[in-house]
Design a protein around this motif. Structure first.
Motif, PDB file in Angstrom:
ATOM      1  N   PHE A   1     -11.187 -17.340  20.051  1.00 28.21           N
ATOM      2  CA  PHE A   1     -11.832 -18.601  19.137  1.00 28.21           C
ATOM      3  C   PHE A   1     -12.996 -19.170  19.807  1.00 28.21           C
ATOM      4  O   PHE A   1     -13.853 -19.536  19.281  1.00 28.21           O
ATOM      5  N   ALA A   2     -12.933 -19.226  20.869  1.00 31.67           N
ATOM      6  CA  ALA A   2     -14.159 -19.948  21.582  1.00 31.67           C
ATOM      7  C   ALA A   2     -15.212 -19.073  21.751  1.00 31.67           C
ATOM      8  O   ALA A   2     -16.413 -19.659  21.603  1.00 31.67           O
ATOM      9  N   ASN A   3     -14.826 -17.787  22.124  1.00 28.98           N
ATOM     10  CA  ASN A   3     -16.217 -17.013  22.101  1.00 28.98           C
ATOM     11  C   ASN A   3     -16.843 -16.720  20.625  1.00 28.98           C
ATOM     12  O   ASN A   3     -17.968 -16.454  20.592  1.00 28.98           O
ATOM     13  N   SER A   4     -16.081 -16.862  19.580  1.00 31.67           N
ATOM     14  CA  SER A   4     -16.633 -16.849  18.271  1.00 31.67           C
ATOM     15  C   SER A   4     -16.909 -17.908  17.619  1.00 31.67           C
ATOM     16  O   SER A   4     -18.149 -17.778  16.760  1.00 31.67           O
ATOM     17  N   PHE A   5     -16.500 -19.230  17.958  1.00 32.75           N
ATOM     18  CA  PHE A   5     -16.901 -20.351  17.335  1.00 32.75           C
ATOM     19  C   PHE A   5     -17.840 -21.381  18.043  1.00 32.75           C
ATOM     20  O   PHE A   5     -18.773 -21.907  17.795  1.00 32.75           O
ATOM     21  N   ILE A   6     -16.961 -21.773  19.228  1.00 31.99           N
ATOM     22  CA  ILE A   6     -17.511 -22.711  20.040  1.00 31.99           C
ATOM     23  C   ILE A   6     -18.650 -22.439  20.845  1.00 31.99           C
ATOM     24  O   ILE A   6     -19.468 -23.301  20.977  1.00 31.99           O
ATOM     25  N   THR A   7     -18.568 -21.397  21.509  1.00 32.73           N
ATOM     26  CA  THR A   7     -19.807 -21.141  22.411  1.00 32.73           C
ATOM     27  C   THR A   7     -20.954 -20.828  21.448  1.00 32.73           C
ATOM     28  O   THR A   7     -22.243 -21.296  21.919  1.00 32.73           O
ATOM     29  N   PRO A   8     -21.082 -20.395  20.356  1.00 31.96           N
ATOM     30  CA  PRO A   8     -22.183 -20.103  19.526  1.00 31.96           C
ATOM     31  C   PRO A   8     -22.766 -21.571  19.149  1.00 31.96           C
ATOM     32  O   PRO A   8     -23.907 -21.760  19.098  1.00 31.96           O
ATOM     33  N   LEU A   9     -21.683 -22.441  18.769  1.00 34.85           N
ATOM     34  CA  LEU A   9     -22.059 -23.992  18.551  1.00 34.85           C
ATOM     35  C   LEU A   9     -22.895 -24.598  19.921  1.00 34.85           C
ATOM     36  O   LEU A   9     -23.605 -25.158  19.582  1.00 34.85           O
TER      37      LEU A   9
END
Length: 136
Positions: free
Chosen positions: A33-41
Motif C-alpha cells: 500500500f505504501a509503495n503503491s499509493f503513499i510513496t508516489p504521493l
C-alpha cells in the motif's frame, strides 16, 4: 511423544503461529500500500524519497547513512498508515461496540487492580473490599 503432541497443539502455540502468519501477510499488505499509493504521493510533492546513495567517508571508511535515512522514512510512513487506517478505526469500532455493555469489574481502592464487581477481597493485594451496592 504424547507430551510433545500436546505441546504442539496447545492453544497458545497455534494462536501464536496464526498471529505470525497473519502478521507477515499484513506487513506485506501495508508495504505494498505504501509503495503503491503513499510513496508516489510523496514523490509528487518533494521527489522520490530514496537516499540510499548518500554516504560519508572518513579516513577511507564509508558510512552509508542514506540507507538508514531511507529506512527511517519508510518506517514512519508505514507507522502512519497502520495507525490511521487500522489502529484508530479499530479503537473507534471497539469503543462503539462496548457502549452498551455492563461493567463486570471495578478498581481495587488499595492496589488499583481490576477486580470483579462482587468481590469482597482483592485477589492481588488481598485487602478486604466493601462490596458495591447492587441495583435491583
Amino acid at each position: 511423544m504424547g507430551g510433545f503432541k500436546k505441546f504442539l497443539f496447545r492453544g497458545n502455540l497455534v494462536d501464536l503461529a496464526v498471529a505470525f502468519v497473519v502478521g507477515a501477510a499484513f506487513a506485506s499488505l501495508v508495504k505494498d500500500f505504501a509503495n503503491s499509493f503513499i510513496t508516489p504521493l510523496i514523490a509528487l510533492i518533494g521527489g522520490k524519497p530514496d537516499y540510499t546513495r548518500l554516504s560519508l567517508t572518513v579516513d577511507g571508511t564509508t558510512f552509508p547513512y542514506g540507507v538508514f535515512v531511507t529506512s527511517a522514512i519508510a518506517f514512519f510512513i508505514t507507522s502512519a498508515i497502520v495507525y490511521f487506517l487500522v489502529v484508530l478505526p479499530t479503537a473507534k469500532l471497539i469503543e462503539r461496540m462496548d457502549r452498551g455493555k455492563e461493567a463486570t469489574e471495578r478498581e481495587c481502592p488499595e492496589c488499583l487492580a481490576e477486580i470483579p464487581i462482587k468481590a469482597r477481597r482483592c485477589r492481588f493485594c488481598t485487602s478486604e473490599i466493601v462490596p458495591l451496592a447492587q441495583t435491583p
